[in-house]
Enzyme design. Structure first.
Site, short mmCIF file in Angstrom:
data_model
loop_
_atom_site.label_atom_id
_atom_site.label_comp_id
_atom_site.label_asym_id
_atom_site.label_seq_id
_atom_site.Cartn_x
_atom_site.Cartn_y
_atom_site.Cartn_z
N SER A 70 0.87 -1.15 -0.05
CA SER A 70 0.00 -0.38 0.02
C SER A 70 1.32 1.18 0.19
CB SER A 70 -1.41 0.37 1.14
OG SER A 70 -1.46 -1.19 1.38
N1 SAH Z 1 -1.11 -4.88 4.01
C1 SAH Z 1 -0.25 -5.35 2.51
C2 SAH Z 1 -1.40 -4.76 1.03
C3 SAH Z 1 -0.56 -6.14 1.00
S1 SAH Z 1 -1.91 -6.29 -0.72
C4 SAH Z 1 1.11 -4.54 2.19
O1 SAH Z 1 1.26 -3.34 3.39
O2 SAH Z 1 2.14 -4.82 2.12
C5 SAH Z 1 -3.73 -6.97 -0.16
C6 SAH Z 1 -3.04 -8.05 0.43
O3 SAH Z 1 -4.43 -9.02 0.82
C7 SAH Z 1 -2.51 -9.47 -1.00
O4 SAH Z 1 -1.32 -9.86 -0.70
C8 SAH Z 1 -3.39 -10.23 -1.06
O5 SAH Z 1 -2.99 -11.87 -1.38
C9 SAH Z 1 -4.12 -10.10 0.08
N2 SAH Z 1 -6.00 -11.16 -0.28
C10 SAH Z 1 -6.58 -11.05 -0.49
N3 SAH Z 1 -7.79 -11.46 -0.28
C11 SAH Z 1 -7.55 -12.22 0.67
C12 SAH Z 1 -8.09 -13.12 1.34
N4 SAH Z 1 -9.27 -13.69 1.69
N5 SAH Z 1 -7.68 -13.39 3.00
C13 SAH Z 1 -6.90 -13.33 2.96
N6 SAH Z 1 -5.21 -12.52 2.43
C14 SAH Z 1 -6.38 -11.66 1.10
#
Ligand code: SAH
Length: 220
Positions: A70
């Site tokens: 993010s």
């Molecule tokens: N907080 C992270 C943002 C990553 S993007 C950071 O600081 O880098 C969002 C993430 O959510 C991705 O890695 C994706 O695989 C995960 N995601 C999507 N759907 C999900 C679900 N149902 N359960 C768990 N994780 C999920």
């Protein structure tokens, strides 16, 4: 290994990081504790080495598997909004991704529980936390829609992937007086939303338009 990353390259200079913090200030982030943590957590260690030189720009970056780390402004905003309810003992995150948001939160809260559905991302995040010495982050490989009931209720819940509507299980795991920040809606039309629990009431408040990856159903 860590030292080579941390000390070896100029992008970690205090000036580069201070510039990012100043920008976040201009964008309206005012919680000094949050700003200090954004300055201190080495975001360049949460992205691929090839992207490390861009780690202190206020922008989302790819982390592989079609996912992104993010934007620092969004990380700071979500963290700041959650902290407004007071000290946070237990925090649940859905979507560990690179682990950056969890690390920022872990520097300001008791314990962070984070759920991720893509194993290589989770493994990489776990390795980073170990190298950086974070001991208050628990990780689980799973679909985050059902939350992580075993450790609830949570003082705060943060979702970093966007569902079309708030998963009911997450609402139930929010402590009384607790707060959740979650992007809601289809891609291209998501609203970052604050949900505050008061007994059986859930007060929902739109914060700002955002662009997150979708929250996907099922593991992998
Ligand atoms: N907080 C992270 C943002 C990553 S993007 C950071 O600081 O880098 C969002 C993430 O959510 C991705 O890695 C994706 O695989 C995960 N995601 C999507 N759907 C999900 C679900 N149902 N359960 C768990 N994780 C999920």
């Amino acid at each position: 290994m860590v030292n080579r990353h941390i000390h070896g390259i100029g992008m970690t200079s205090q000036r580069t990081r201070s510039r990012l913090v100043e920008r976040l200030r201009q964008e309206g982030i005012h919680n000094e504790a949050v700003l200090a943590v954004v300055r201190d957590v080495p975001r360049h260690l949460f992205v691929d080495e090839a992207l490390a030189s861009r780690a202190y720009e206020d922008t989302a970056l790819p982390i592989g598997h079609g996912q992104t780390i993010s934007q620092p402004y969004i990380v700071a905003r979500m963290t700041e909004v959650l902290l407004e309810s007071g000290p946070l003992d237990k925090v649940l995150e859905i979507g560990t991704g690179s682990g950056y948001q969890a690390a920022v939160m872990a520097a300001l809260a008791g314990t962070v529980f984070s759920v991720e559905r893509i194993k290589p991302l989770l493994d990489q995040a776990r390795q980073r936390f170990r190298e950086l010495g974070f001991k208050n982050i628990r990780l689980k490989l799973d679909d985050g829609h059902p939350g992580w009931p075993a450790n609830g209720p949570y003082d705060a819940i943060i979702a970093t992937a966007a569902p079309e509507k708030v998963p009911a299980d997450l609402l139930v795991q929010l402590a009384d007086g607790g707060r959740m920040v979650i992007p809601i809606g289809p891609q291209g039309r998501q609203m970052l939303t604050l949900i505050q629990r008061n007994g059986d009431e859930f007060l929902q408040q739109p914060l700002e338009a955002v662009s997150f990856v979708p929250m996907i159903y099922g593991g992998r």
